[in-house]
Enzyme design. Structure first.
Site, mmCIF file in Angstrom:
data_model
loop_
_atom_site.group_PDB
_atom_site.id
_atom_site.type_symbol
_atom_site.label_atom_id
_atom_site.label_comp_id
_atom_site.label_asym_id
_atom_site.label_seq_id
_atom_site.Cartn_x
_atom_site.Cartn_y
_atom_site.Cartn_z
ATOM 1 N N ARG A 1 27.368 10.577 -54.791
ATOM 2 C CA ARG A 1 27.119 11.982 -55.127
ATOM 3 C C ARG A 1 28.188 12.506 -56.084
ATOM 4 O O ARG A 1 29.305 11.989 -56.141
ATOM 5 C CB ARG A 1 27.028 12.823 -53.867
ATOM 6 C CG ARG A 1 28.246 12.816 -52.996
ATOM 7 C CD ARG A 1 27.974 13.580 -51.706
ATOM 8 N NE ARG A 1 28.775 13.075 -50.614
ATOM 9 C CZ ARG A 1 28.470 13.264 -49.339
ATOM 10 N NH1 ARG A 1 27.374 13.912 -49.000
ATOM 11 N NH2 ARG A 1 29.252 12.789 -48.390
ATOM 12 N N GLU B 1 28.965 19.505 -53.739
ATOM 13 C CA GLU B 1 28.402 18.214 -54.151
ATOM 14 C C GLU B 1 26.937 18.347 -54.547
ATOM 15 O O GLU B 1 26.193 19.147 -53.967
ATOM 16 C CB GLU B 1 28.491 17.224 -52.981
ATOM 17 C CG GLU B 1 29.910 16.941 -52.577
ATOM 18 C CD GLU B 1 30.026 16.300 -51.194
ATOM 19 O OE1 GLU B 1 30.980 15.538 -50.996
ATOM 20 O OE2 GLU B 1 29.186 16.565 -50.317
ATOM 21 N N LYS C 1 20.078 17.576 -53.530
ATOM 22 C CA LYS C 1 20.607 18.591 -52.619
ATOM 23 C C LYS C 1 21.905 19.132 -53.189
ATOM 24 O O LYS C 1 22.691 18.365 -53.749
ATOM 25 C CB LYS C 1 20.852 17.973 -51.234
ATOM 26 C CG LYS C 1 21.444 18.963 -50.222
ATOM 27 C CD LYS C 1 21.417 18.422 -48.811
ATOM 28 C CE LYS C 1 22.592 17.532 -48.515
ATOM 29 N NZ LYS C 1 22.658 17.160 -47.100
ATOM 30 N N ARG D 1 18.786 15.920 -40.553
ATOM 31 C CA ARG D 1 18.719 14.597 -41.184
ATOM 32 C C ARG D 1 19.957 13.751 -40.862
ATOM 33 O O ARG D 1 19.893 12.531 -40.721
ATOM 34 C CB ARG D 1 18.412 14.674 -42.671
ATOM 35 C CG ARG D 1 19.566 15.091 -43.603
ATOM 36 C CD ARG D 1 20.492 13.905 -43.909
ATOM 37 N NE ARG D 1 21.216 14.025 -45.135
ATOM 38 C CZ ARG D 1 22.550 14.044 -45.235
ATOM 39 N NH1 ARG D 1 23.326 13.969 -44.170
ATOM 40 N NH2 ARG D 1 23.119 14.109 -46.419
ATOM 41 N N ALA E 1 28.745 22.915 -35.495
ATOM 42 C CA ALA E 1 27.352 23.117 -35.919
ATOM 43 C C ALA E 1 26.483 21.862 -35.795
ATOM 44 O O ALA E 1 25.301 21.949 -35.462
ATOM 45 C CB ALA E 1 27.337 23.630 -37.360
ATOM 46 N N ASP F 1 36.374 19.163 -27.747
ATOM 47 C CA ASP F 1 36.713 19.851 -28.996
ATOM 48 C C ASP F 1 38.101 20.452 -28.786
ATOM 49 O O ASP F 1 38.433 20.854 -27.655
ATOM 50 C CB ASP F 1 35.684 20.957 -29.282
ATOM 51 C CG ASP F 1 35.756 21.487 -30.708
ATOM 52 O OD1 ASP F 1 34.792 21.268 -31.474
ATOM 53 O OD2 ASP F 1 36.780 22.130 -31.067
ATOM 54 N N GLY G 1 32.208 12.823 -39.171
ATOM 55 C CA GLY G 1 33.021 13.893 -39.762
ATOM 56 C C GLY G 1 33.846 13.483 -40.972
ATOM 57 O O GLY G 1 34.146 14.317 -41.822
ATOM 58 N N ASP H 1 34.024 12.391 -44.367
ATOM 59 C CA ASP H 1 33.015 12.223 -45.414
ATOM 60 C C ASP H 1 33.497 12.678 -46.785
ATOM 61 O O ASP H 1 32.695 13.043 -47.631
ATOM 62 C CB ASP H 1 31.713 12.954 -45.013
ATOM 63 C CG ASP H 1 31.925 14.448 -44.787
ATOM 64 O OD1 ASP H 1 33.081 14.903 -44.867
ATOM 65 O OD2 ASP H 1 30.949 15.163 -44.551
ATOM 66 N N LYS I 1 39.753 12.480 -46.082
ATOM 67 C CA LYS I 1 39.259 13.144 -44.850
ATOM 68 C C LYS I 1 38.629 12.067 -43.965
ATOM 69 O O LYS I 1 37.495 11.665 -44.197
ATOM 70 C CB LYS I 1 38.248 14.211 -45.257
ATOM 71 C CG LYS I 1 37.556 14.958 -44.128
ATOM 72 C CD LYS I 1 36.833 16.185 -44.702
ATOM 73 C CE LYS I 1 35.925 16.887 -43.727
ATOM 74 N NZ LYS I 1 34.524 16.457 -43.821
HETATM 75 P P1 NAD Z 1 32.034 22.811 -37.710
HETATM 76 O O1 NAD Z 1 33.176 23.437 -38.437
HETATM 77 O O2 NAD Z 1 30.887 23.666 -37.298
HETATM 78 O O3 NAD Z 1 32.565 22.069 -36.390
HETATM 79 C C1 NAD Z 1 33.656 21.202 -36.386
HETATM 80 C C2 NAD Z 1 34.288 21.210 -35.004
HETATM 81 O O4 NAD Z 1 35.346 20.220 -34.974
HETATM 82 C C3 NAD Z 1 34.947 22.542 -34.640
HETATM 83 O O5 NAD Z 1 34.411 23.023 -33.413
HETATM 84 C C4 NAD Z 1 36.432 22.201 -34.528
HETATM 85 O O6 NAD Z 1 37.109 22.967 -33.525
HETATM 86 C C5 NAD Z 1 36.374 20.717 -34.157
HETATM 87 N N1 NAD Z 1 37.605 19.973 -34.436
HETATM 88 C C6 NAD Z 1 38.386 20.019 -35.554
HETATM 89 N N2 NAD Z 1 39.430 19.166 -35.417
HETATM 90 C C7 NAD Z 1 39.279 18.559 -34.207
HETATM 91 C C8 NAD Z 1 40.026 17.573 -33.500
HETATM 92 N N3 NAD Z 1 41.145 17.067 -34.017
HETATM 93 N N4 NAD Z 1 39.573 17.153 -32.287
HETATM 94 C C9 NAD Z 1 38.437 17.683 -31.737
HETATM 95 N N5 NAD Z 1 37.703 18.640 -32.364
HETATM 96 C C10 NAD Z 1 38.113 19.064 -33.575
HETATM 97 O O7 NAD Z 1 31.524 21.623 -38.661
HETATM 98 P P2 NAD Z 1 30.124 20.845 -38.615
HETATM 99 O O8 NAD Z 1 29.126 21.496 -39.499
HETATM 100 O O9 NAD Z 1 29.774 20.539 -37.195
HETATM 101 O O10 NAD Z 1 30.559 19.504 -39.371
HETATM 102 C C11 NAD Z 1 31.443 18.586 -38.749
HETATM 103 C C12 NAD Z 1 31.861 17.544 -39.764
HETATM 104 O O11 NAD Z 1 30.740 16.713 -40.089
HETATM 105 C C13 NAD Z 1 32.364 18.101 -41.078
HETATM 106 O O12 NAD Z 1 33.530 17.393 -41.439
HETATM 107 C C14 NAD Z 1 31.258 17.839 -42.049
HETATM 108 O O13 NAD Z 1 31.731 17.677 -43.372
HETATM 109 C C15 NAD Z 1 30.685 16.549 -41.493
HETATM 110 N N6 NAD Z 1 29.294 16.291 -41.861
HETATM 111 C C16 NAD Z 1 28.967 15.018 -42.174
HETATM 112 C C17 NAD Z 1 27.645 14.712 -42.495
HETATM 113 C C18 NAD Z 1 27.267 13.303 -42.792
HETATM 114 O O14 NAD Z 1 26.164 13.062 -43.255
HETATM 115 N N7 NAD Z 1 28.105 12.344 -42.485
HETATM 116 C C19 NAD Z 1 26.673 15.726 -42.531
HETATM 117 C C20 NAD Z 1 27.040 17.021 -42.164
HETATM 118 C C21 NAD Z 1 28.356 17.294 -41.825
#
Ligand code: NAD
Length: 351
Positions: free
Chosen positions: A52, A63, A76, A119, A146, A168, A232, A234, A238
């Protein structure tokens, strides 16, 4: 309402996406979407593929994720801004377009924030079908934001996971996740450490958000035979897993050129062997090779998964009214008379 007029573009708002998901049912939506994703991964070689296009900034990333199968083109727009959550906004928000390759005309514009969560969860569960130990029923979810409920429901729908161990750093996120999943057939434990969460889990999902590399799992937390669904990490810089875990794992990825930049494997040398998920799906490469193997799905999210999701939504719109008609395409009576169309509008609405 059906999509009859070729000059209107169906637009699925957040409200209509929610209604569509609820009409279909979350579990069925995830199961059907997983089937579309598998179908597209099985014809992997047909697609235009590119990592991407990412624009990184201090607080996050924006992105673009394009792909095409020669008939349809999809992309997207998605962001990742971990700080947004503290300001009352989504970490990840997205929208996408599906277009007809033959004419180049857009066929669908849709919200993709909810669709991305669906997805991502469907892809994780499809991967786990091939990689998780047989009979897995217990999953730890570390990071209860989320994405977390969608992950839980997808693993229930596709693998029968019905015991969750949530952790969490913010316990209110775990409570929110547990409350949202109440009555859906899960036995849920809220844990106070990551170590406690992984105890007895067959599958460990890490889905935390942080702008930098974090160590959500250390090597001693991962026992033989476990499947890790690392969602997470990605982006460049990170990651969520200690490097030693990667060295002990059978690593499965979506698209290596993208995952080597963005995934957990950015911590490894560029020639470290990885398995491609599509090759596991078509039976060219083994998924889980023995019961004691640690398998790792290093998920970053690839354009073909969004393409599948767009395709799935487009197909659902053929028999629902969950869209608005968007006047996005200029349609002069004579195609070359674009300026004339403007003049005719001026005549209708004198200044
Ligand atoms: P979000 O911000 O809604 O939730 C993240 C949660 O992680 C929060 O509740 C936070 O308190 C918790 N957290 C942070 N550091 C922590 C730690 N050290 N230990 C335990 N918990 C911790 O975010 P989201 O929308 O749920 O997305 C989560 C991650 O997934 C993001 O990094 C996002 O970029 C990634 N993501 C990846 C894909 C993929 O296809 N691989 C798709 C969507 C999102």
């Amino acid at each position: 309402m059906t999509i009859a007029n070729l000059n209107i573009v169906p637009f699925v708002s957040v409200e209509n996406m929610m209604k569509l998901v609820l009409d279909i049912g979350v579990e069925r939506f995830l199961t059907d979407l997983a089937a579309y994703i598998e179908e597209d991964f099985r014809r992997w070689e047909l697609f235009d593929k590119t990592p991407r296009v990412a624009s990184h900034s201090h607080d996050g990333v924006i992105e673009l994720m394009p792909t095409s199968d020669g008939q349809l083109y999809g992309f997207k727009y998605v962001n990742g801004h971990p700080k947004n959550m503290r300001e009352g906004r989504q970490t990840v928000t997205a929208f996408g377009v599906l277009a007809d390759v033959g004419s180049g005309y857009p066929m669908l514009l849709t919200e993709m924030t909810i669709l991305t969560a669906l997805r991502t969860a469907a892809t994780s569960a499809v991967a786990a079908k091939y990689l998780a130990p047989k009979g897995s029923d217990t999953m730890a979810i570390i990071g209860n934001g989320a994405q977390s409920e969608f992950q839980a429901i997808a693993f229930k729908a596709l693998l029968g996971v019905n015991k969750l161990r949530l952790y969490d750093i913010d316990i209110s996120a775990s409570r929110k996740c547990a409350n949202n999943l109440e009555g859906l057939g899960f036995d849920i434990a809220i844990c106070t450490t990551g170590q406690e969460a992984v105890e007895g889990a067959h599958i460990i999902t890490t889905v935390t958000a942080d702008k930098q590399s974090a160590t959500i799992l250390t090597d001693n937390m991962v026992g033989a035979g476990v499947h890790i669904n690392a969602v997470g990490g990605d982006c460049p810089g990170k990651t969520e897993l200690h490097r030693d875990i990667l060295l002990r794992s059978h690593i499965v990825v979506e698209y290596p050129p993208q995952t080597r930049i963005e995934g957990e494997i950015q911590q490894l040398s560029p020639d470290h062997p990885v398995t491609e998920l599509w090759q596991v799906m078509i039976g060219k490469t083994a998924g889980r090779r023995d019961p004691r193997e640690i398998t790792l799905f290093d998920s970053v999210g690839f354009a073909i998964e969004d393409f599948s999701a767009l395709r799935y939504v487009r197909d659902q719109l053929r028999h629902t009214k969950r869209f608005d008609e968007l006047d996005l395409l200029a349609d002069p009576d004579e195609p070359r008379d674009l300026f004339g169309m403007l003049l005719r509008q001026a005549a209708k609405e004198p200044a």
